[in-house]
Design a protein around this motif. Structure first.
Motif, PDB file in Angstrom:
ATOM      1  N   GLU A 241       0.809  -1.214   0.000  1.00 27.18           N
ATOM      2  CA  GLU A 241       0.000   0.000   0.000  1.00 27.18           C
ATOM      3  C   GLU A 241       0.847   1.272   0.000  1.00 27.18           C
ATOM      4  O   GLU A 241       0.470   2.270  -0.591  1.00 27.18           O
ATOM      5  N   VAL A 242       1.988   1.244   0.696  1.00 32.11           N
ATOM      6  CA  VAL A 242       2.794   2.453   0.885  1.00 32.11           C
ATOM      7  C   VAL A 242       4.152   2.272   0.209  1.00 32.11           C
ATOM      8  O   VAL A 242       4.871   1.318   0.505  1.00 32.11           O
ATOM      9  N   ILE A 243       4.505   3.208  -0.671  1.00 27.45           N
ATOM     10  CA  ILE A 243       5.732   3.068  -1.460  1.00 27.45           C
ATOM     11  C   ILE A 243       6.978   2.969  -0.587  1.00 27.45           C
ATOM     12  O   ILE A 243       7.832   2.116  -0.804  1.00 27.45           O
TER      13      ILE A 243
ATOM     14  N   THR B 267      13.338   9.548  -1.746  1.00 29.07           N
ATOM     15  CA  THR B 267      13.594  10.990  -1.823  1.00 29.07           C
ATOM     16  C   THR B 267      13.599  11.459  -3.276  1.00 29.07           C
ATOM     17  O   THR B 267      13.041  12.513  -3.610  1.00 29.07           O
ATOM     18  N   TYR B 268      14.223  10.663  -4.149  1.00 32.53           N
ATOM     19  CA  TYR B 268      14.241  10.996  -5.577  1.00 32.53           C
ATOM     20  C   TYR B 268      12.830  10.971  -6.166  1.00 32.53           C
ATOM     21  O   TYR B 268      12.450  11.859  -6.936  1.00 32.53           O
ATOM     22  N   VAL B 269      12.043   9.972  -5.785  1.00 31.34           N
ATOM     23  CA  VAL B 269      10.675   9.863  -6.299  1.00 31.34           C
ATOM     24  C   VAL B 269       9.851  11.071  -5.872  1.00 31.34           C
ATOM     25  O   VAL B 269       9.122  11.665  -6.675  1.00 31.34           O
ATOM     26  N   GLN B 270       9.952  11.473  -4.602  1.00 32.96           N
ATOM     27  CA  GLN B 270       9.166  12.590  -4.079  1.00 32.96           C
ATOM     28  C   GLN B 270       9.622  13.938  -4.619  1.00 32.96           C
ATOM     29  O   GLN B 270       8.795  14.797  -4.945  1.00 32.96           O
ATOM     30  N   ASP B 271      10.954  14.119  -4.716  1.00 32.87           N
ATOM     31  CA  ASP B 271      11.488  15.431  -5.080  1.00 32.87           C
ATOM     32  C   ASP B 271      11.640  15.642  -6.583  1.00 32.87           C
ATOM     33  O   ASP B 271      11.635  16.789  -7.050  1.00 32.87           O
TER      34      ASP B 271
ATOM     35  N   LEU C 116       6.261   0.960  -9.600  1.00 32.16           N
ATOM     36  CA  LEU C 116       7.510   1.704  -9.678  1.00 32.16           C
ATOM     37  C   LEU C 116       8.664   0.717  -9.734  1.00 32.16           C
ATOM     38  O   LEU C 116       8.765  -0.185  -8.914  1.00 32.16           O
ATOM     39  N   THR C 117       9.534   0.871 -10.719  1.00 29.13           N
ATOM     40  CA  THR C 117      10.681  -0.024 -10.846  1.00 29.13           C
ATOM     41  C   THR C 117      11.910   0.763 -11.280  1.00 29.13           C
ATOM     42  O   THR C 117      11.837   1.564 -12.211  1.00 29.13           O
ATOM     43  N   ARG C 118      13.015   0.551 -10.590  1.00 27.67           N
ATOM     44  CA  ARG C 118      14.305   1.103 -11.026  1.00 27.67           C
ATOM     45  C   ARG C 118      15.323  -0.030 -10.981  1.00 27.67           C
ATOM     46  O   ARG C 118      15.557  -0.631  -9.940  1.00 27.67           O
ATOM     47  N   ALA C 119      15.909  -0.310 -12.140  1.00 22.38           N
ATOM     48  CA  ALA C 119      16.961  -1.322 -12.213  1.00 22.38           C
ATOM     49  C   ALA C 119      18.314  -0.631 -12.251  1.00 22.38           C
ATOM     50  O   ALA C 119      18.485   0.378 -12.945  1.00 22.38           O
TER      51      ALA C 119
ATOM     52  N   VAL D 169      17.910  -3.537  -7.710  1.00 25.46           N
ATOM     53  CA  VAL D 169      16.610  -3.128  -8.220  1.00 25.46           C
ATOM     54  C   VAL D 169      15.781  -2.525  -7.097  1.00 25.46           C
ATOM     55  O   VAL D 169      15.920  -2.894  -5.935  1.00 25.46           O
ATOM     56  N   GLU D 170      14.953  -1.544  -7.447  1.00 24.76           N
ATOM     57  CA  GLU D 170      13.966  -0.959  -6.539  1.00 24.76           C
ATOM     58  C   GLU D 170      12.605  -1.220  -7.174  1.00 24.76           C
ATOM     59  O   GLU D 170      12.427  -0.987  -8.381  1.00 24.76           O
TER      60      GLU D 170
END
Length: 228
Positions: free
Chosen positions: A68-70, A80-84, A100-103, A182-183
């Protein structure tokens, strides 16, 4: 007496199941799911890496977890990168992000230099994915990389009767591209019950000839008139 008790239990069970369709007694609420996530908060993913024997490419594989919560699923630095940066660039709130995916990849390899007799001040480095041109006159480098990343999502079980889980595999056909992290976040969606279902049914049925209830079971088709 025993027959009446069984009938009473079956009737009560039906009442409870019907009431659950409206009240959701056995389904955790969104607030309950969020509280459970915070109790087992994690901000890193176990990435299983393996090499494909067919083409020697490196793959990164992980099991998808819905939530439910990122910020319970990605690192604080990435959050922080996602929010800012990321969410403002998309002009959306972080709560609106469904997936949301970051490799994280490392490019590492070696290219052989080649010279062009017509342009003696330039040195060329090139393969299928990368092109680099070094200019000795002004000490500059021009480079171009043709990045290719394959993301495969699939369902699989660890054993025949086990739970079916969702897995994501990330790789690149370029052998010099190495995945090293990965995120990932996938918002949990409430799945509505299907209108038509097939399953095993058990209970009692009435036999008019003997004026008795008899136990029975079988495979039946059900139709859900109330689909919330």
């Amino acid at each position: 007496m025993k027959k009446n008790l069984v009938i009473t239990i079956l009737v009560l069970a039906v009442i409870v199941l019907v009431a659950n369709l409206f009240k959701g007694w056995f389904i955790p609420s969104k607030n309950d799911r969020i509280a459970d996530e915070y109790s087992r908060k994690r901000d890193s993913i176990m990435l299983y890496t393996w090499i494909n024997r067919a083409d020697s490419t490196l793959h990164g594989n992980f099991q998808q977890k819905d939530g439910e919560v990122i910020n319970n699923y990605v690192t604080e630095k990435y959050m922080t990168y996602v929010q800012d940066t990321l969410a403002p660039a998309l002009n959306i709130a972080t709560e609106k992000i469904d997936e949301l995916t970051r490799a994280k990849f490392t490019l590492e390899g070696q290219l052989k230099a080649a010279k062009d007799q017509r342009e003696k001040d330039r040195i060329f480095y090139e393969n299928k994915y990368m092109q680099i041109v070094s200019n000795t006159l002004d000490s500059t480098i021009k480079y171009k990389y043709n990045a290719i990343v394959d993301v495969v999502k699939y369902q699989d079980r660890k054993w025949l009767l086990g739970k079916e889980n969702t897995y994501i595999d990330i790789s690149s056909p370029d052998k010099n591209m190495k995945i090293n992290g990965v995120e990932h976040f996938k918002k949990k969606l409430d799945v509505k019950p299907k209108k038509i279902g097939i399953g095993i049914q058990a209970g009692y049925y009435y036999v008019p000839g003997s004026n008795q209830f008899q136990p029975g079971f079988g495979i039946g088709i059900s139709y859900n008139l109330i689909r919330l």
